[in-house]
Design a protein around this motif. Structure first.
Motif, PDB file in Angstrom:
ATOM      1  N   SER A   1      34.444  10.881  -4.007  1.00 21.35           N
ATOM      2  CA  SER A   1      33.556  10.065  -3.168  1.00 21.35           C
ATOM      3  C   SER A   1      32.131  10.046  -3.715  1.00 21.35           C
ATOM      4  CB  SER A   1      33.562  10.589  -1.737  1.00 21.35           C
ATOM      5  OG  SER A   1      33.074  11.918  -1.681  1.00 21.35           O
ATOM      6  N   SER A   2      31.700  11.145  -4.342  1.00 23.19           N
ATOM      7  CA  SER A   2      30.345  11.174  -4.895  1.00 23.19           C
ATOM      8  C   SER A   2      30.196  10.231  -6.086  1.00 23.19           C
ATOM      9  CB  SER A   2      29.982  12.604  -5.312  1.00 23.19           C
ATOM     10  OG  SER A   2      30.819  13.040  -6.365  1.00 23.19           O
ATOM     11  N   SER A   3      31.316   9.863  -6.723  1.00 24.62           N
ATOM     12  CA  SER A   3      31.250   8.939  -7.851  1.00 24.62           C
ATOM     13  C   SER A   3      31.231   7.480  -7.405  1.00 24.62           C
ATOM     14  CB  SER A   3      32.454   9.167  -8.781  1.00 24.62           C
ATOM     15  OG  SER A   3      33.666   8.807  -8.134  1.00 24.62           O
ATOM     16  N   LEU A   4      31.443   7.219  -6.123  1.00 23.82           N
ATOM     17  CA  LEU A   4      31.465   5.849  -5.607  1.00 23.82           C
ATOM     18  C   LEU A   4      30.073   5.444  -5.126  1.00 23.82           C
ATOM     19  CD1 LEU A   4      34.766   6.104  -3.503  1.00 23.82           C
ATOM     20  CD2 LEU A   4      34.525   5.299  -5.860  1.00 23.82           C
ATOM     21  N   SER A   5      29.847   4.153  -5.070  1.00 25.08           N
ATOM     22  CA  SER A   5      28.566   3.643  -4.579  1.00 25.08           C
ATOM     23  C   SER A   5      28.471   3.839  -3.073  1.00 25.08           C
ATOM     24  CB  SER A   5      28.422   2.162  -4.917  1.00 25.08           C
ATOM     25  OG  SER A   5      29.392   1.410  -4.207  1.00 25.08           O
ATOM     26  N   PRO A   6      27.266   3.916  -2.513  1.00 28.32           N
ATOM     27  CA  PRO A   6      27.132   4.112  -1.060  1.00 28.32           C
ATOM     28  C   PRO A   6      27.826   3.030  -0.242  1.00 28.32           C
ATOM     29  CG  PRO A   6      25.044   4.525  -2.160  1.00 28.32           C
ATOM     30  CD  PRO A   6      25.968   3.991  -3.209  1.00 28.32           C
ATOM     31  N   ALA A   7      27.799   1.782  -0.708  1.00 26.59           N
ATOM     32  CA  ALA A   7      28.438   0.698   0.035  1.00 26.59           C
ATOM     33  C   ALA A   7      29.954   0.889   0.088  1.00 26.59           C
ATOM     34  CB  ALA A   7      28.094  -0.647  -0.600  1.00 26.59           C
ATOM     35  N   VAL A   8      30.549   1.307  -1.031  1.00 29.78           N
ATOM     36  CA  VAL A   8      31.997   1.540  -1.066  1.00 29.78           C
ATOM     37  C   VAL A   8      32.361   2.731  -0.177  1.00 29.78           C
ATOM     38  CG1 VAL A   8      33.926   2.190  -2.546  1.00 29.78           C
ATOM     39  CG2 VAL A   8      32.245   0.515  -3.351  1.00 29.78           C
ATOM     40  N   ARG A   9      31.568   3.793  -0.239  1.00 33.37           N
ATOM     41  CA  ARG A   9      31.833   4.964   0.614  1.00 33.37           C
ATOM     42  C   ARG A   9      31.770   4.593   2.084  1.00 33.37           C
ATOM     43  NH1 ARG A   9      28.416   8.006  -2.953  1.00 33.37           N
ATOM     44  NH2 ARG A   9      26.787   8.019  -1.367  1.00 33.37           N
ATOM     45  N   LYS A  10      30.809   3.778   2.439  1.00 31.13           N
ATOM     46  CA  LYS A  10      30.669   3.374   3.837  1.00 31.13           C
ATOM     47  C   LYS A  10      31.872   2.567   4.300  1.00 31.13           C
ATOM     48  CE  LYS A  10      27.447   1.110   7.019  1.00 31.13           C
ATOM     49  NZ  LYS A  10      26.134   0.408   7.142  1.00 31.13           N
ATOM     50  N   GLN A  11      32.364   1.666   3.427  1.00 30.68           N
ATOM     51  CA  GLN A  11      33.527   0.863   3.790  1.00 30.68           C
ATOM     52  C   GLN A  11      34.778   1.733   3.927  1.00 30.68           C
ATOM     53  OE1 GLN A  11      33.625  -2.461   4.580  1.00 30.68           O
ATOM     54  NE2 GLN A  11      35.727  -1.958   5.170  1.00 30.68           N
ATOM     55  N   ILE A  12      34.941   2.695   3.014  1.00 27.79           N
ATOM     56  CA  ILE A  12      36.090   3.600   3.107  1.00 27.79           C
ATOM     57  C   ILE A  12      36.009   4.437   4.382  1.00 27.79           C
ATOM     58  CG2 ILE A  12      37.163   5.621   2.051  1.00 27.79           C
ATOM     59  CD1 ILE A  12      36.515   4.451  -0.669  1.00 27.79           C
ATOM     60  N   ASP A  13      34.812   4.897   4.725  1.00 23.52           N
ATOM     61  CA  ASP A  13      34.633   5.671   5.960  1.00 23.52           C
ATOM     62  C   ASP A  13      35.067   4.869   7.182  1.00 23.52           C
ATOM     63  OD1 ASP A  13      33.753   7.831   4.608  1.00 23.52           O
ATOM     64  OD2 ASP A  13      31.790   7.968   5.560  1.00 23.52           O
ATOM     65  N   GLN A  14      34.672   3.611   7.231  1.00 29.54           N
ATOM     66  CA  GLN A  14      35.047   2.765   8.368  1.00 29.54           C
ATOM     67  C   GLN A  14      36.562   2.597   8.438  1.00 29.54           C
ATOM     68  OE1 GLN A  14      32.832  -0.851   7.806  1.00 29.54           O
ATOM     69  NE2 GLN A  14      30.867   0.056   8.411  1.00 29.54           N
ATOM     70  N   ASN A  15      37.189   2.378   7.291  1.00 28.72           N
ATOM     71  CA  ASN A  15      38.646   2.207   7.272  1.00 28.72           C
ATOM     72  C   ASN A  15      39.362   3.490   7.683  1.00 28.72           C
ATOM     73  OD1 ASN A  15      38.227  -0.402   6.352  1.00 28.72           O
ATOM     74  ND2 ASN A  15      38.528   0.127   4.194  1.00 28.72           N
ATOM     75  N   LEU A  16      38.858   4.636   7.237  1.00 33.67           N
ATOM     76  CA  LEU A  16      39.484   5.903   7.602  1.00 33.67           C
ATOM     77  C   LEU A  16      39.414   6.142   9.101  1.00 33.67           C
ATOM     78  CD1 LEU A  16      38.223   8.262   4.729  1.00 33.67           C
ATOM     79  CD2 LEU A  16      40.518   7.358   5.027  1.00 33.67           C
ATOM     80  N   ARG A  17      38.286   5.869   9.702  1.00 36.15           N
ATOM     81  CA  ARG A  17      38.117   6.113  11.140  1.00 36.15           C
ATOM     82  C   ARG A  17      38.946   5.147  11.982  1.00 36.15           C
ATOM     83  NH1 ARG A  17      32.397   6.488   9.557  1.00 36.15           N
ATOM     84  NH2 ARG A  17      31.815   8.703   9.428  1.00 36.15           N
ATOM     85  N   ARG A  18      39.224   3.951  11.451  1.00 33.04           N
ATOM     86  CA  ARG A  18      40.009   2.972  12.203  1.00 33.04           C
ATOM     87  C   ARG A  18      41.512   3.181  12.059  1.00 33.04           C
ATOM     88  NH1 ARG A  18      36.444  -1.254  10.139  1.00 33.04           N
ATOM     89  NH2 ARG A  18      38.128  -1.766   8.676  1.00 33.04           N
ATOM     90  N   GLN A  19      41.907   4.035  11.133  1.00 31.44           N
ATOM     91  CA  GLN A  19      43.334   4.217  10.863  1.00 31.44           C
ATOM     92  C   GLN A  19      44.049   4.771  12.100  1.00 31.44           C
ATOM     93  OE1 GLN A  19      45.222   3.410   8.118  1.00 31.44           O
ATOM     94  NE2 GLN A  19      46.876   3.962   9.517  1.00 31.44           N
TER      95      GLN A  19
END
Length: 859
Positions: A511-529
């Protein structure tokens, strides 16, 4: 006909006569009791009315430890050990707290948690609970009033039943001892006089005959001297401080185990029959009793009725302001089914250690394990709590030990997990990397495995020389008690090794290698799962990883990582982590590939280990190396879902929180544990729900589902009474698991309606959504919206160097499906599992589906 008033007066006279008789013979009955400790209660000759109106009697404890036991107790002769006989009760002896015009200030006892072991007089006034008494009762009290008489003359409620309900209420509400006294005093004030409700909590515990299973010892960790339980520091060691004192609570394990096994005897006998039969179902095949080690024990002891225990060791902090920790040694019963084995009240405690330093295993567990030896040497007879079940006799064996790396280091007497030669299973030295200033353990072949002979000889050499010998610092305390020789008796815990350590580090690095925008989108998807309704924890965002739990990491590892991260990584990066995920998944649930499962998992994990430094820098630590031994360990002891510490971690957390803000942590923890064991034995569990539909529903005629069901009835049945022939339901129990339908509106965000099912004579994977359940006479069907497999999930990894190795396992764990627009009525016995559904970011017209790995693992 007699006058009712005359009958009432006659009853009162008989009651008063019985009270007087009980008072006269009270002291005599206690003298004749077969109890280790004798209660001497003053003013026993007062009338019943005087007892209710007077303050609670003073209770004193005389130490008279002998070889005699209670008539119905299974206490062994080890109870006479003088080290175990030093008892300090700060729990069962209470003062009367509340009178009509008296108020208490509980700020000192409920909120001062900074200093762990102050003297009982340092701030607790005499008006508070008497937490400083020096003695404790360790068996059932002979003066307990076991007769369940009416609460008072004008009530049909029975006194013992009422006391038990009150005890259950205060445990469910988690209130303190002081508040419990206040509630009990208030109840006494409003009850009509005379009544048989106890006036203090101490009287209530005696009345219910609650057993105290603990023996307390106070130890100086500097000189290892055993001290009086009232002492707060050693008077021999110069510079000794209160933090150099440790409190040890050993249990009367024979009695505690007898209580638990007696309650679960029917389940144990049923599961032992399943273990011995040749026709076992696919999921049961790979529990611990079906592994090679246990099967070998059965062959060697084929004439014995085995009861096998796994020892668990773990520690937890008690307060944040000091280094005070609690270490718990507990056991789990292998002959229980996995879903019952993992319940906290089915895992007996062996010992509790509370102190500011890491425990010395021999100082802490020598008495406890000495007791275990005595229990093993004798036939263990158990009376079932069910009168219809006969007494059973068992031979106790100790199967192995499980825990995290620091705990295993303590009990195995080996070097820590950051040192050289620290592996429990092989002699891998490791190297020191000056770049990261850490030990690294690169992959080496061939593996120089530790054998039982080399393990014992190296430990003896270290014991004799006092030097580190291939990681050994001396002999382990387990050598004399385990029936499975070390290191085979060491079970690696994937909860800590794979989830809380290795996988969490990998996800943070990725996750630290990803851009902040990508991390934020992944976070949203994880929480909605969404997950099925029985998942107690979902997925947590990456930014919340500091607070993540092992069960959340498990859900991310087994199910969610690849679908959510694939589009943000290169094909090689995703495939490389897929090696680890598929390897763990192969060893976690049922063996999908039969005898080849362990070999496939081993190939995946070894490749992952070999190439790890290509993708991650300085991650070749000890926990990664342990994955090299996973396949062998699972062949010997069963799948990862059955050899982990999820249940024990839950037990340790429950025990650690079993207090209400007082300084005397250990005494309160053991006090409440005794209560909970009593309540668990007194209250029967609800029987499991039988298979079949629940939650009936009446469909309106204009509903499209009604038309589907009506047409099915018209084709299958020639009767003209649709409403009598067909019943509709929203939910259904199938093979012990609850499935929802789309018609169940209370499901909220849970998805328990997407399923994997099978067709007779076919091994193909089939999927669908349950729309509704119907019952036609004695047959139950589910109306299914079908989904078909449209692509292979491994096709997304074709450009990866690991495609050939990943293709087979990946296509058996993940499926790309789309709606077929066709419905069928499926017999519910063809439903296999719940499924987890993910949005496919590579093709929005399809879904990614994976089946549940296993049901019985503690969540």
């Amino acid at each position: 006909m007699e006058n009712p008033e005359d009958l009432l007066e006659t009853g009162r006279k008989k009651y008063n006569q019985s009270v007087e008789s009980r008072g006269v013979n009270y002291k005599q009955r206690k003298q004749e009791s077969f109890n280790i400790d004798e209660f001497i209660i003053k003013d026993v000759d007062m009338s019943e009315e005087q007892k209710y109106d007077s303050p609670a009697p003073d209770v004193q404890l005389n130490k008279r430890h002998t070889f005699t036991t209670h008539a119905n107790s299974s206490t062994a002769s080890w109870d006479n050990n003088p080290q175990l006989a030093v008892i300090n009760d700060q729990d069962y002896v209470y003062q009367s707290l509340v009178s009509n015009n008296k108020q208490e200030d509980d700020s000192d006892i409920d909120f001062d948690v900074i200093e762990a072991f102050d003297t009982p007089d340092s701030g607790v006034s005499s008006s508070h609970l008497n937490d400083s008494s020096d003695d404790d009762d360790n068996t059932n009290d002979p003066s307990a009033d076991l007769t369940d008489k009416p609460l008072h003359h004008y009530s049909h409620l029975l006194s013992n039943t009422t006391c038990m309900q009150f005890l259950q209420l205060i445990r469910d509400s988690q209130i303190s001892k002081q508040q419990s006294e206040r509630f009990l005093s208030f109840i006494n004030d409003i009850l009509p006089q005379p009544h048989s409700m106890p006036t203090t909590m101490n009287e209530l515990l005696i009345k219910l005959n609650i057993t105290n299973y603990f023996y307390k010892r106070t130890i100086c960790i500097l000189c290892q001297k055993e001290m009086n339980n009232k002492e707060t520091k050693c008077d021999i060691c110069p510079g000794a401080q209160p933090k150099h004192i440790a409190h040890i609570y050993d249990t009367n394990f024979r009695s505690l185990l007898s209580t638990i096994v007696g309650r679960l005897l029917i389940q144990i006998q049923q599961y032992k029959r399943q273990i011995s039969t040749a026709n076992r179902n696919k999921e049961q095949n790979y529990d611990i009793p079906f592994g090679k080690t246990y099967q070998q024990l059965l062959k060697e002891r084929n004439k014995e009725n085995l009861l096998s225990l796994i020892i668990h060791l773990d520690g937890v902090g008690l307060v944040k302001s000091t280094s005070l920790k609690m270490w718990v040694c507990s056991a789990s019963i292998i002959e229980l089914p996995p879903n019952i084995r993992s319940r906290r009240h089915n895992m007996p405690l062996l010992s509790i250690y509370i102190g500011h330093t890491e425990p010395n295993a021999k100082l802490w567990l020598s008495s406890c394990f000495g007791m275990l030896k005595n229990v093993k040497q004798e036939v263990f007879k158990v009376n079932s709590h069910d009168p219809s079940t006969a007494t059973s006799a068992f031979n106790i064996i100790l199967y192995g030990v499980i825990g995290d790396c620091p705990a295993l280091k303590i009990i195995l007497n080996m070097i820590g997990h950051t040192g050289y030669w620290c592996c429990f299973y092989c002699k891998l030295k490791g190297v020191h990397d000056i770049r990261c200033r850490k030990r690294q353990y690169p992959y080496e072949q061939p593996t120089n495995s530790r054998t039982p002979e080399s393990f014992a000889s190296d430990a003896k050499s270290a014991e004799d020389s006092g030097k580190n010998t291939f990681g050994h610092l001396g002999k382990s305390i387990l050598e004399d008690v385990l029936d499975v020789l070390l290191p085979k008796g060491v079970l690696c815990d994937y909860t800590h090794v794979s989830l809380l350590r290795h996988f969490r580090d990998i996800v943070k690095t990725v996750s630290s290698s990803l851009s902040p925008a990508v991390r934020k989108q992944i976070d949203q998807n994880l929480r909605r799962q969404v997950f099925p309704h029985f998942f107690n924890r979902k997925l947590r965002g990456i930014e919340d990883f500091s607070y993540i739990k092992a069960s959340e990491l498990k859900n991310l590892l087994l199910y969610g990582f690849l679908p959510h991260f694939y589009s943000s990584l290169t094909a090689d990066q995703a495939a490389f982590i897929g090696l680890f995920i598929c390897g763990i998944r192969c060893l976690h649930g049922e063996k999908l590939f039969d005898e080849n499962t362990s070999k496939i998992a081993n190939d995946l994990l070894i490749t992952y280990y070999q190439h790890h430094s290509v993708y991650f820098s300085h991650h070749l630590n000890f926990v990664l190396h342990l994955h090299q031994h996973y396949s062998t360990m699972c062949d010997l002891n069963g799948q990862l879902s059955t050899i982990n510490t999820f249940a024990q971690e839950d037990l340790v957390g429950y025990v650690a929180k079993n207090r209400n803000g007082t300084r005397f942590f250990g005494d309160l923890i053991t006090h409440y544990y005794n209560m909970d064991i009593y309540l668990q034995n007194a209250i029967k569990d609800d029987p499991p729900k039988p298979d079949g539909p629940v939650d009936p529903v009446l469909l309106p005629e204009n509903d499209h589902i009604y038309r589907e069901v009506f047409n099915y009835h018209h084709e299958q049945c020639h009767c003209n009474n649709f409403n009598q022939c067909i019943k509709c339901y929203r939910r259904c129990f199938v093979k012990g698991h609850l499935f929802h339908s789309l018609s169940y509106k209370k499901r909220r965000t849970a998805n328990s309606y997407f399923i994997q099912y099978a067709q007779p004579g076919s091994s193909a994977y089939l999927f669908g959504e349950i729309i509704i359940f119907i019952q036609q006479q004695d047959k139950i069907f589910a109306l299914i919206e079908q989904y078909v497999i449209c692509d292979l999930y491994s096709d997304y990894f074709k450009n990866s160097a690991y495609y050939k190795l990943l293709r087979f396992p990946l296509d058996n764990f993940y499926f790309v499906v789309k709606r077929k627009n066709m419905k069928i009525f499926l017999p519910v016995d063809q439903i296999v599992k719940h499924c987890i559904v993910f949005e496919n970011t590579m093709n929005h017209q399809t879904l990614i589906v994976t089946a549940i790995s296993c049901y019985h693992e503690h969540d």
